[in-house]
Design a protein around this motif. Structure first.
Motif, mmCIF file in Angstrom:
data_model
loop_
_atom_site.group_PDB
_atom_site.id
_atom_site.type_symbol
_atom_site.label_atom_id
_atom_site.label_comp_id
_atom_site.label_asym_id
_atom_site.label_seq_id
_atom_site.Cartn_x
_atom_site.Cartn_y
_atom_site.Cartn_z
ATOM 1 N N MET A 204 0.856 -1.180 0.000
ATOM 2 C CA MET A 204 0.000 0.000 0.000
ATOM 3 C C MET A 204 0.896 1.235 0.000
ATOM 4 S SD MET A 204 -3.185 0.091 -0.293
ATOM 5 C CE MET A 204 -4.448 1.343 -0.444
ATOM 6 N N SER A 205 1.435 1.560 -1.162
ATOM 7 C CA SER A 205 2.355 2.684 -1.296
ATOM 8 C C SER A 205 1.591 4.006 -1.308
ATOM 9 C CB SER A 205 3.183 2.533 -2.573
ATOM 10 O OG SER A 205 2.328 2.516 -3.703
ATOM 11 N N ARG A 206 2.353 5.098 -1.284
ATOM 12 C CA ARG A 206 1.729 6.425 -1.323
ATOM 13 C C ARG A 206 1.020 6.664 -2.645
ATOM 14 N NH1 ARG A 206 5.531 11.363 0.207
ATOM 15 N NH2 ARG A 206 5.584 10.058 2.104
ATOM 16 N N LEU B 119 -5.735 -10.808 -12.118
ATOM 17 C CA LEU B 119 -4.606 -11.433 -12.811
ATOM 18 C C LEU B 119 -3.411 -10.491 -12.854
ATOM 19 C CD1 LEU B 119 -6.442 -13.165 -15.805
ATOM 20 C CD2 LEU B 119 -5.741 -14.167 -13.619
ATOM 21 N N ALA B 120 -3.678 -9.199 -13.108
ATOM 22 C CA ALA B 120 -2.585 -8.221 -13.069
ATOM 23 C C ALA B 120 -2.071 -8.025 -11.649
ATOM 24 C CB ALA B 120 -3.069 -6.892 -13.652
ATOM 25 N N TYR B 121 -2.957 -8.079 -10.691
ATOM 26 C CA TYR B 121 -2.553 -7.923 -9.292
ATOM 27 C C TYR B 121 -1.640 -9.062 -8.846
ATOM 28 C CZ TYR B 121 -2.986 -7.424 -4.219
ATOM 29 O OH TYR B 121 -2.717 -7.289 -2.884
ATOM 30 N N MET B 122 -1.873 -10.276 -9.345
ATOM 31 C CA MET B 122 -1.082 -11.437 -8.948
ATOM 32 C C MET B 122 0.110 -11.680 -9.860
ATOM 33 S SD MET B 122 -2.602 -12.432 -6.287
ATOM 34 C CE MET B 122 -1.503 -13.813 -6.079
ATOM 35 N N ALA B 123 0.396 -10.773 -10.792
ATOM 36 C CA ALA B 123 1.527 -10.964 -11.695
ATOM 37 C C ALA B 123 2.832 -10.986 -10.905
ATOM 38 C CB ALA B 123 1.559 -9.856 -12.737
ATOM 39 N N SER B 124 3.777 -11.790 -11.373
ATOM 40 C CA SER B 124 5.029 -11.989 -10.641
ATOM 41 C C SER B 124 6.104 -10.973 -11.004
ATOM 42 C CB SER B 124 5.557 -13.402 -10.899
ATOM 43 O OG SER B 124 5.708 -13.622 -12.297
ATOM 44 N N THR B 125 5.966 -10.283 -12.119
ATOM 45 C CA THR B 125 6.968 -9.298 -12.537
ATOM 46 C C THR B 125 6.273 -7.974 -12.850
ATOM 47 O OG1 THR B 125 6.802 -9.986 -14.857
ATOM 48 C CG2 THR B 125 8.461 -11.096 -13.492
ATOM 49 N N ALA C 298 -7.614 -1.365 -2.869
ATOM 50 C CA ALA C 298 -7.630 -1.614 -1.428
ATOM 51 C C ALA C 298 -7.196 -3.020 -1.048
ATOM 52 C CB ALA C 298 -9.040 -1.361 -0.883
ATOM 53 N N LEU C 299 -6.941 -3.870 -2.023
ATOM 54 C CA LEU C 299 -6.623 -5.269 -1.725
ATOM 55 C C LEU C 299 -5.338 -5.456 -0.916
ATOM 56 C CD1 LEU C 299 -8.085 -7.889 -2.249
ATOM 57 C CD2 LEU C 299 -6.730 -8.207 -4.332
ATOM 58 N N PRO C 300 -4.290 -4.629 -1.073
ATOM 59 C CA PRO C 300 -3.102 -4.825 -0.226
ATOM 60 C C PRO C 300 -3.376 -4.702 1.263
ATOM 61 C CG PRO C 300 -2.522 -3.505 -2.130
ATOM 62 C CD PRO C 300 -4.011 -3.677 -2.168
ATOM 63 N N TRP C 301 -4.401 -3.988 1.667
ATOM 64 C CA TRP C 301 -4.736 -3.912 3.083
ATOM 65 C C TRP C 301 -5.181 -5.260 3.645
ATOM 66 C CZ3 TRP C 301 -7.797 1.268 2.410
ATOM 67 C CH2 TRP C 301 -6.910 2.343 2.597
ATOM 68 N N PHE C 302 -5.605 -6.160 2.773
ATOM 69 C CA PHE C 302 -6.089 -7.474 3.200
ATOM 70 C C PHE C 302 -5.023 -8.558 3.065
ATOM 71 C CE2 PHE C 302 -9.758 -4.982 2.007
ATOM 72 C CZ PHE C 302 -10.685 -5.276 2.995
#
Length: 331
Positions: free
Chosen positions: A32-34, A175-181, A227-231
């Protein structure tokens, strides 16, 4: 000079698939960056602005009615069949199954449940937030509008925001959120954005949603992804809990298999070993023979050979031969 064959891209893909699944040493989790917080705040402000513009029946509502009276499905009727199939990319069931299959394969390859858990959390947030907004504002769709020029709010509808659009943003955006690179994340973000944009415009073309419904659906789906990184801590705790439960079940099964049963085990011995056991338990009485060479009974001859130590009886005749007449006593 021997050279190694050059592998094609397809060969490298199959070689990667043949490798033993292993958990990566480091899993890149979005933070959760700025920048993300600023983007989340801007999207939330855009969400509120759309809702307010519809509530006060502003120019956005007039634009909704103009697009509805334009009837795109009649203006470009030749693409109606394609839009009917394309809009399926925003339906909850088919998209969830396709994305879950891909993320499930990734979970198996990486020995982690994070992809599937992230999908489950995002869909849960989508149902809660979008569902609550739909039934809370109760807007009617273009096909069920009652008063021309009105915003059709709080009349028992369920189309504001667009569920197809929000679902397309979340399911393809995960799918983009779970991308490894980072490179894969950029490409998948662009593909998911174009796909969700097309799904939203398809609903406007078919007349099932207002244009403002689609705008609010994009904002609703993007808010969930931002908001998913908060979870992520919750996802990590759930994964650790599931793995701990799995280890307990496996240990319980191993203990159950190692506990002996009430009956003694049945041991099957071969017949030769059984005979040896009987001979060892009841040995025969030893037979003592006189010293000297011994011959078997079969090697002995009924007649006395020459050079035998036993003298030959003068009156003994072999069996089966005619005996000579004996003298009669007193004759």
């Amino acid at each position: 000079m021997r050279t190694e064959p050059k592998l094609t891209r397809l060969d490298r893909v199959f070689a990667r698939l043949d490798r033993e699944p292993e958990r990566p040493a480091h899993i890149d989790e979005p933070k959760m960056s700025r920048h993300r917080v600023v983007l989340l705040a801007a999207t939330l402000a855009f969400y509120g602005a759309i809702v307010w513009a519809v509530v006060i029946t502003s120019w956005l509502v007039r634009l909704d009615w103009q697009v509805m009276f334009f009837r795109p499905y009649q203006q470009w009727s030749e693409i109606h069949w394609f839009v009917d199939y394309y809009v399926v990319l925003g339906q909850r069931g088919p998209t969830a199954v396709m994305v879950a299959a891909w993320l499930g394969w990734r979970s198996w390859r990486q020995h982690t449940l994070r992809p599937l858990l992230a999908l489950g959390v995002s869909l849960l947030l989508l149902n809660v937030t979008v569902g609550a907004a739909k039934y809370g504002m109760g807007r009617l769709g273009p096909h069920y509008a009652t008063v021309i020029g009105s915003n059709e709010m709080w009349r028992g509808g369920d189309i504001f925001p667009s569920g197809h659009t929000a679902n397309a943003v979340v399911t393809w955006g995960i799918l983009a959120y779970m991308a490894s690179t980072p490179r894969a994340r950029r490409w998948l973000s662009a593909v998911s954005a174009v796909t969700s944009l097309g799904v939203g415009m398809a609903t406007v073309y078919l007349g099932t949603h207002w244009l403002s419904d689609v705008l609010l659906g994009w904002a609703a789906g993007l808010l969930i992804l931002l908001a998913l990184p908060w979870f992520e801590p919750l996802i990590a705790r759930c994964e650790a809990r599931i793995f701990e439960l799995r280890d307990r079940v496996r240990a319980r099964r191993r203990r159950a298999s190692s506990v002996p049963t009430g009956l003694p085990p049945l041991v099957v011995t071969p017949l030769s070993a059984e005979r040896d056991d009987v001979a060892a338990r009841s040995p025969r009485t030893p037979v003592y023979l006189a010293p000297g060479p011994h011959t078997s009974r079969a090697e002995r001859t009924p007649t006395t050979p020459a050079g035998s130590r036993r003298p030959q009886h003068p009156e003994r005749h072999p069996r089966g031969s005619a005996s000579s007449a004996r003298p009669v006593a007193g004759g």
